[in-house]
Write an enzyme that holds these catalytic residues in place. Structure first.
Site, PDB file in Angstrom:
ATOM      1  N   ALA A 181      24.741 -15.454 -14.404  1.00  0.00           N
ATOM      2  CA  ALA A 181      24.845 -13.993 -14.304  1.00  0.00           C
ATOM      3  C   ALA A 181      24.212 -13.555 -12.990  1.00  0.00           C
ATOM      4  O   ALA A 181      23.372 -14.262 -12.432  1.00  0.00           O
ATOM      5  CB  ALA A 181      24.120 -13.360 -15.489  1.00  0.00           C
ATOM      6  N   GLY A 236      25.124 -18.490 -17.181  1.00  0.00           N
ATOM      7  CA  GLY A 236      26.417 -17.918 -17.541  1.00  0.00           C
ATOM      8  C   GLY A 236      27.571 -18.730 -16.996  1.00  0.00           C
ATOM      9  O   GLY A 236      28.667 -18.698 -17.544  1.00  0.00           O
ATOM     10  N   GLU A 269      28.180 -21.229 -19.478  1.00  0.00           N
ATOM     11  CA  GLU A 269      28.699 -20.541 -20.669  1.00  0.00           C
ATOM     12  C   GLU A 269      30.181 -20.210 -20.496  1.00  0.00           C
ATOM     13  O   GLU A 269      30.957 -20.279 -21.448  1.00  0.00           O
ATOM     14  CB  GLU A 269      27.867 -19.292 -20.962  1.00  0.00           C
ATOM     15  CG  GLU A 269      26.460 -19.666 -21.461  1.00  0.00           C
ATOM     16  CD  GLU A 269      25.550 -18.471 -21.594  1.00  0.00           C
ATOM     17  OE1 GLU A 269      25.375 -17.732 -20.589  1.00  0.00           O
ATOM     18  OE2 GLU A 269      24.996 -18.271 -22.691  1.00  0.00           O
ATOM     19  N   GLU A 284      18.080 -20.412 -18.216  1.00  0.00           N
ATOM     20  CA  GLU A 284      17.625 -19.068 -18.535  1.00  0.00           C
ATOM     21  C   GLU A 284      16.143 -18.983 -18.897  1.00  0.00           C
ATOM     22  O   GLU A 284      15.478 -18.014 -18.539  1.00  0.00           O
ATOM     23  CB  GLU A 284      18.474 -18.485 -19.673  1.00  0.00           C
ATOM     24  CG  GLU A 284      19.855 -18.037 -19.255  1.00  0.00           C
ATOM     25  CD  GLU A 284      20.887 -19.158 -19.268  1.00  0.00           C
ATOM     26  OE1 GLU A 284      20.511 -20.348 -19.276  1.00  0.00           O
ATOM     27  OE2 GLU A 284      22.082 -18.834 -19.278  1.00  0.00           O
TER      28      GLU A 284
HETATM   29  N1  T1G Z   1      22.192 -14.028  -9.166  1.00  0.00           N
HETATM   30  C1  T1G Z   1      22.018 -13.361  -7.996  1.00  0.00           C
HETATM   31  N2  T1G Z   1      21.677 -13.954  -6.821  1.00  0.00           N
HETATM   32  C2  T1G Z   1      21.491 -15.286  -6.855  1.00  0.00           C
HETATM   33  C3  T1G Z   1      21.647 -16.043  -8.039  1.00  0.00           C
HETATM   34  C4  T1G Z   1      22.013 -15.355  -9.231  1.00  0.00           C
HETATM   35  N3  T1G Z   1      22.208 -16.003 -10.382  1.00  0.00           N
HETATM   36  N4  T1G Z   1      21.377 -17.347  -7.730  1.00  0.00           N
HETATM   37  C5  T1G Z   1      21.077 -17.385  -6.427  1.00  0.00           C
HETATM   38  N5  T1G Z   1      21.155 -16.157  -5.891  1.00  0.00           N
HETATM   39  C6  T1G Z   1      20.934 -15.794  -4.487  1.00  0.00           C
HETATM   40  C7  T1G Z   1      19.545 -16.130  -4.021  1.00  0.00           C
HETATM   41  O1  T1G Z   1      18.659 -15.063  -4.317  1.00  0.00           O
HETATM   42  C8  T1G Z   1      19.767 -16.301  -2.535  1.00  0.00           C
HETATM   43  O2  T1G Z   1      19.885 -14.986  -1.980  1.00  0.00           O
HETATM   44  C9  T1G Z   1      21.144 -16.942  -2.453  1.00  0.00           C
HETATM   45  O3  T1G Z   1      21.798 -16.617  -3.697  1.00  0.00           O
HETATM   46  C10 T1G Z   1      21.109 -18.448  -2.292  1.00  0.00           C
HETATM   47  O4  T1G Z   1      20.298 -18.935  -3.365  1.00  0.00           O
HETATM   48  C11 T1G Z   1      24.267 -14.680 -19.266  1.00  0.00           C
HETATM   49  C12 T1G Z   1      21.873 -14.175 -18.319  1.00  0.00           C
HETATM   50  C13 T1G Z   1      22.390 -21.721  -7.609  1.00  0.00           C
HETATM   51  C14 T1G Z   1      20.840 -23.706  -7.532  1.00  0.00           C
HETATM   52  O5  T1G Z   1      19.074 -19.137 -12.990  1.00  0.00           O
HETATM   53  O6  T1G Z   1      19.099 -21.834  -9.222  1.00  0.00           O
HETATM   54  O7  T1G Z   1      23.165 -16.623 -16.355  1.00  0.00           O
HETATM   55  O8  T1G Z   1      17.973 -15.138  -0.370  1.00  0.00           O
HETATM   56  O9  T1G Z   1      18.526 -19.863  -1.848  1.00  0.00           O
HETATM   57  O10 T1G Z   1      18.846 -23.319  -2.791  1.00  0.00           O
HETATM   58  O11 T1G Z   1      23.162 -16.501 -20.184  1.00  0.00           O
HETATM   59  O12 T1G Z   1      20.250 -20.236  -6.354  1.00  0.00           O
HETATM   60  O13 T1G Z   1      20.316 -15.625   0.401  1.00  0.00           O
HETATM   61  O14 T1G Z   1      19.649 -13.288  -0.215  1.00  0.00           O
HETATM   62  O15 T1G Z   1      18.567 -20.418  -4.319  1.00  0.00           O
HETATM   63  O16 T1G Z   1      21.406 -23.524  -2.638  1.00  0.00           O
HETATM   64  C15 T1G Z   1      21.078 -18.215 -14.625  1.00  0.00           C
HETATM   65  C16 T1G Z   1      19.698 -19.275 -10.199  1.00  0.00           C
HETATM   66  C17 T1G Z   1      21.054 -16.742 -14.428  1.00  0.00           C
HETATM   67  C18 T1G Z   1      20.529 -19.934 -11.295  1.00  0.00           C
HETATM   68  C19 T1G Z   1      21.486 -22.501  -5.443  1.00  0.00           C
HETATM   69  N6  T1G Z   1      21.269 -18.879 -13.358  1.00  0.00           N
HETATM   70  N7  T1G Z   1      20.040 -19.788  -8.907  1.00  0.00           N
HETATM   71  O17 T1G Z   1      20.295 -22.890  -4.787  1.00  0.00           O
HETATM   72  O18 T1G Z   1      20.365 -21.321  -2.775  1.00  0.00           O
HETATM   73  S1  T1G Z   1      20.747 -15.894 -15.964  1.00  0.00           S
HETATM   74  C20 T1G Z   1      20.213 -19.281 -12.624  1.00  0.00           C
HETATM   75  C21 T1G Z   1      19.657 -21.042  -8.508  1.00  0.00           C
HETATM   76  C22 T1G Z   1      22.194 -16.101 -16.838  1.00  0.00           C
HETATM   77  C23 T1G Z   1      23.460 -15.909 -18.928  1.00  0.00           C
HETATM   78  C24 T1G Z   1      22.185 -15.606 -18.247  1.00  0.00           C
HETATM   79  C25 T1G Z   1      19.980 -21.403  -7.082  1.00  0.00           C
HETATM   80  C26 T1G Z   1      21.198 -22.350  -6.951  1.00  0.00           C
HETATM   81  P1  T1G Z   1      19.429 -14.736  -0.431  1.00  0.00           P
HETATM   82  P2  T1G Z   1      19.311 -20.156  -3.071  1.00  0.00           P
HETATM   83  P3  T1G Z   1      20.207 -22.853  -3.176  1.00  0.00           P
END
Ligand code: T1G
Length: 689
Positions: free
Chosen positions: A61, A100, A103, A123
């Protein structure tokens, strides 16, 4: 602009999402997917493939949407639509299918992963649980214990592991969409919605085991326990009710304090490595050297070895050099023994490390890190030699934890190439790297240090020169209050227990015994008395003079049974504390956990506000990143600055003023910035200098 494109490709309906940088499931993407799956249903195609452009499948998400009014369609609605699509749907996964994103893939009928891909439900690391069916569909696809492990720990699995557990139906090499199209045409596919499968059988032993794991390894965190509640609901309820229960738990957590703190930490870490306007040519970082083969030097060299960067360990003392190389070999052998690396990587790493003892052997290195004795004269002598020996343009870094990097740079002819790289012990494990930008450090050197941090897998925070930079400067207040509290009446074990219960990994006294009381003892003898409160370390000094240096001598503030590292309260120390209190004229009193925590934690906050106002730290969130990654501050509290903001700066200020009234203004006069923000409004974690 619709970030989701579709096309019909020889009987397969192809859906491609493109939402850089990581294909977060923003509202536009959800809307595009909803429309695309509707079109797939009417396309007459035999099946559909959902893929992503760019470097990864959906990363989850869009975290930036959290805390804002939800915008339709919700992710559960999109996934329900995928599951209800009349034709089979294949998820083509590359990069990482996270949260997500996974999912969405669980809403599909088949999951195809390229071999380098990962899949996970992280999450809980954001203080929430999967909120779009993950806790209901995953246990209907793979074994309950494996589903619990992914959901409770938040750790992703490799494509190979996904194939083993049944999470992936097929693993292929090469490009994800092409592989998915080949899979789509490889045989008769059928609709097999997970939501239609019966509830998995409950396994109370597995539930209990994972609740125990969460209790010990994720202490203080709410989400892991609630995630288990949701999985138990998957076993007890049918899909619709189970999904409703999951959604209820998710919505409860996403508005909670722990999720706010963990999402803040996620973005704070990323902000820390961004320096606005830092335009500089990347400098080469192909060969490094570390000066000083002691514990820190060997650990730093091991960090380079583990990152694949050739590194020379330098020491003019042959025994010390041999011991340092042996330390590095032991780290390498340990990783092999634990299965973290294979034989090939083990020997590759061995080939990256060399031992040298002459400055002339350092000519070709791009970067030198000095990690010799914490003494300014010694460091200056080393830098003078390095400046002569090392090629022009190479970076000269010091690992000093306190000293003035400007003064060190002044003995070289290349101050633009001098900066601090403050590693935290053990240097090959701790994520934090304080990059100390001296007054004349060039942008090119600073940019190189940030690049180096990424290559080493470190979380960098840029600090300016100031005694103890960010982390250690603030820590002195924390240790001071612990020392004074022990004299005033709280026992070391009560103080340690109170801070452990707050969420710190270890109490300050157990930490001091582990590090060695003699470290602080020798440092205080060189320190300007204005930097510390001698009353607070009278006990520590007495113990060192008695030969009780901590774990390494079998006794320190605590006693240790032979071969054990378990701290035991020692009546001899308790008697010594009573004696010191009498000498200091302190009337001892009972002190509760609340005061212990406030005295130690608000000392961090007050000093942090000064560090911020002086510009030694660029932002409050940088300070929090230092404490999360360098000192084990509980991540679900966000860091000392965020914690103070959440508590309310007015209340924090009032508490600090009460300590100033009780203990004097020398240490407890409120930081002006704290007073300003508490009075005018504002947050320390959002402040930047
Ligand atoms: N949403 C918004 N922005 C995100 C994002 C996300 N999920 N993931 C990364 N970014 C932005 C981050 O802030 C950065 O921004 C840029 O993308 C590059 O990220 C319904 C509710 C995917 C492994 O927890 O683990 O789904 O600094 O520097 O090192 O059940 O990003 O460039 O402006 O980390 O290559 C669950 C979180 C969400 C994954 C890539 N998902 N992201 O790593 O790049 S909750 C996560 C990561 C959810 C559902 C629930 C990592 C990555 P900027 P980065 P990276």
């Amino acid at each position: 602009m619709n970030p989701v494109a579709t096309r019909l490709d020889d009987g397969v309906f192809v859906i491609i999402a493109d939402n850089p940088p990581v294909n977060a499931l923003s509202q536009a993407v959800r809307d595009g997917l909803m429309r695309a799956i509707g079109a797939a249903a009417d396309s007459g195609a035999a099946c559909a493939v959902i893929a992503c452009a760019g470097r990864t499948f959906f990363s989850g998400a869009d975290i930036t949407e959290f805390g804002k009014p939800p915008k339709a369609p919700s992710l559960p609605e999109v996934i329900d639509a995928i599951e209800a699509c009349p034709i089979p749907v294949i998820a083509a996964i590359h990069g990482a299918a996270l949260g997500g994103g996974l999912e969405v893939a669980l809403g599909c009928d088949y999951r195809m992963m390229v071999s380098s891909a990962r899949a996970g439900l992280p999450e809980v690391t954001l203080g929430i649980i999967p909120g779009a069916g993950g806790t209901q569909r995953l246990p209907r696809l793979i074994a309950l214990s494996e589903a619990l492990e992914m959901i409770v720990t938040g750790k992703p699995v490799s494509a190979a592991r996904a194939l083993e557990t049944g999470l992936a139906d097929h693993v292929a090499e090469g490009e994800a969409l092409a592989a998915a199209l080949a899979f789509a045409r490889s045989g008769k596919l059928e609709k097999r919605p997970l939501g239609a499968r019966p509830s998995p059988a409950a396994d109370d032993k597995a539930f209990a085991a994972w609740r125990g794991h969460a209790e010990t390894r994720m202490r203080g965190q709410i989400a892991p326990q609630r995630a288990i509640d949701a999985v138990q609901a998957a076993c007890a309820l049918g899909t619709p009710d189970g999904l409703a229960k999951e959604r209820e738990i998710f919505l409860d957590l996403v508005t909670g304090a722990q999720s706010r703190a963990l999402r803040y930490a996620f973005f704070a870490e990323r902000a820390a490595s961004k320096i606005a306007g830092l335009a500089a040519e990347p400098l080469p970082l192909d060969r490094a050297a570390v000066i000083g083969a002691g514990t820190m030097g060997a650990g730093i060299a091991a960090a380079f070895m583990n990152a694949g960067i050739p590194v020379a360990l330098f020491d003019q003392n042959p025994e010390a050099l041999a011991a340092g190389l042996a330390r590095i070999a032991a780290i390498r052998d340990g990783d092999l023994a634990k299965g973290r690396i294979g034989e090939a990587e083990h020997s590759r790493r061995a080939g990256l490390v060399s031992g040298v003892s002459g400055y002339d052997e350092l000519k070709g290195v791009d970067l030198v890190i000095e990690a010799v004795f914490e003494d300014m004269d010694v460091k200056k002598a080393v830098f003078a030699e390095l400046d002569k020996a090392v090629k022009p343009g190479a970076i000269l870094a010091t690992n000093t934890s306190y000293l003035d990097v400007n003064e060190i740079a002044s003995v070289t002819g290349r101050p633009g190439s001098v900066l601090g790289l403050h590693f935290f012990s053990p240097a090959h494990i701790m994520r934090l790297l304080e990059i100390v930008q001296a007054d004349r450090t060039s942008d090119a050197a600073l940019a190189a240090a940030l690049t180096l941090a990424k290559r080493l897998g470190k979380t960098p925070v840029v600090a300016r020169v100031g005694h103890g930079f960010i982390g250690n400067r603030m820590l002195s207040g924390y240790g001071r209050e612990a020392g004074l509290l022990a004299i005033e009446g709280a026992s070391p074990q009560d103080i340690d227990a109170a801070l452990y219960d707050f969420g710190m990994p270890m109490g300050p006294f157990a930490m001091a015994d582990m590090a060695g009381l003699d470290i602080g003892y020798s440092m205080r003898r060189k320190l300007d008395p204005s930097h510390y409160e001698p009353r607070a370390t009278a006990l520590h000094d007495r113990l060192v003079e008695m030969g009780r240096k901590g774990q390494k001598t079998g006794a320190g503030i605590y006693a240790y049974a032979p071969g054990s590292r378990a701290p035991k309260p020692d009546p001899e120390v308790e008697a010594l504390i009573e004696q010191i209190a009498a000498e200091q004229g302190v009337k001892r009193r009972r002190i509760g956990a609340d005061e212990i925590v406030d005295r130690c934690i608000l000392a961090l906050v007050n000093e942090g506000a000064k560090v911020l106002a002086e510009g030694v730290a660029r932002s409050g969130s940088d300070i929090d990143v230092v404490y999360l990654h360098g000192y084990g501050f509980p991540r679900w509290r966000g860091g000392p600055m965020f914690h103070a903001d959440e508590r309310g700066l007015k209340e924090v200020l009032a508490r600090i003023e009460s300590f100033a009234a009780a203990h004097g203004p020398r240490w407890w006069a409120p930081a002006p910035l704290l007073t300003e923000l508490a009075t005018k409004g504002g947050r320390l974690s959002e402040y930047s200098s």
